[in-house]
Scaffold this motif. Structure first.
Motif: not given
Length: 279
Positions: A71-74, A96-106, A162-172
């Motif tokens: 889920x979204x982490x802040x 605000x970010x969340x982890x890419x489920x495809x890259x959780x193992x990495x 993005x290359x770390x499997x971390x998806x940025x949803x929003x920043x303020x």
């Protein structure tokens, strides 16, 4: 002397076996809730294939499942940089970010826990992204064009994470501050601008007043010209004589006893004098 029968150990042994079976049974599967992902590790080695929500079997005793929140982490991350005009600029970003489920193992193999992800990846990459965005503009532009600063920051941060499997949803931008020296410079500039605006206002007001005086003078001159033309056209001498007498009366002086006018009909204003003063 009584000896215990071997058969008396059977219930105890059966209880131990049953407990082991129950223990192994509970350690043979894992339940993941919606919004979670798991990584199975056997003897400390992460296995390929992410575990998503549902029930999953695993080897008992020798395996472990690391669970990650999808889920979204802040997190609020501070950053500091220098602007194009070499001014110190500090900021604090809520990311605000969340982890890419495809890259959780990495992620599990390279970073480990979520705390490591924040401290070892997000925080330093936030710092570097802020340096990129701040270096493109002066400190005044960073303050007056905050939206553009944030856009540059978002693009730089997304590319880096993005290359770390971390998806940025929003920043303020939670806070944006600058050095005390620049704060004093801004205050002095504002005061100077206010004085300049006041001077311009006074100058315009004087110009408008001068123009108004000119317009009034022109109007008065035009009115006098029209009056003179009217008097000349309509026998105004008599009117002028009448006005002279009325002006004398309204002035408070004693009215003369003798009134002398010109002999011709086109005479000017009557000449007035008091015979009593000729003694």
């Amino acid at each position: 002397m009584n000896t215990q029968s071997p058969n008396s150990w059977q219930p105890l042994l059966g209880g131990i076996v049953a407990a082991l079976i129950v223990l192994l049974g509970f350690n043979s599967f894992v339940i993941l809730n919606p919004g979670q992902a798991g990584v199975l590790s056997i003897l400390g080695k992460a296995q390929d294939g992410v575990l998503l929500e549902g029930i999953h079997l695993r080897p008992p005793l020798v395996s472990n499942v690391d669970v990650y929140d999808l889920t979204v982490q802040k997190f609020e991350v501070p950053a500091e940089s220098s602007t194009k005009d070499l001014q110190d600029l500090k900021a604090s970003f809520a990311i605000n970010f969340r982890l890419d489920p495809i890259q959780v193992v990495e992620i599990r193999r390279t970073q480990g826990t979520l705390q490591n992800i924040v401290s070892k990846i997000i925080a330093p990459q936030t710092q570097e992204s802020f340096k990129i965005a701040a270096a493109r503009r002066t400190v005044e532009e960073a303050i007056t064009k905050r939206d553009e600063l944030k856009e540059d920051f978002d693009n730089a941060l997304s590319d880096r994470l993005d290359k770390y499997g971390i998806l940025i949803l929003d920043t303020s931008v939670v806070d944006l501050s600058f050095s005390p020296e620049f704060a004093r410079a801004v205050e002095e500039k504002q005061i100077a601008e206010q004085k300049s605006q006041r001077a311009v206002y006074v100058a315009r007001e004087a110009e408008q007043q001068a123009q108004a005086d000119i317009n009034r003078a022109k109007g008065k001159a035009e009115a006098q010209r029209l009056l003179a033309e009217t008097l000349r056209a309509q026998g105004g001498e008599l009117v002028l004589q009448k006005e002279a007498i009325e002006a004398w009366r309204e002035g408070g002086a004693q009215m003369p006893k003798v009134l002398v006018t010109g002999g011709d009909s086109q005479g000017g204003v009557p000449f007035l004098f008091n015979l009593g003063n000729m003694d």
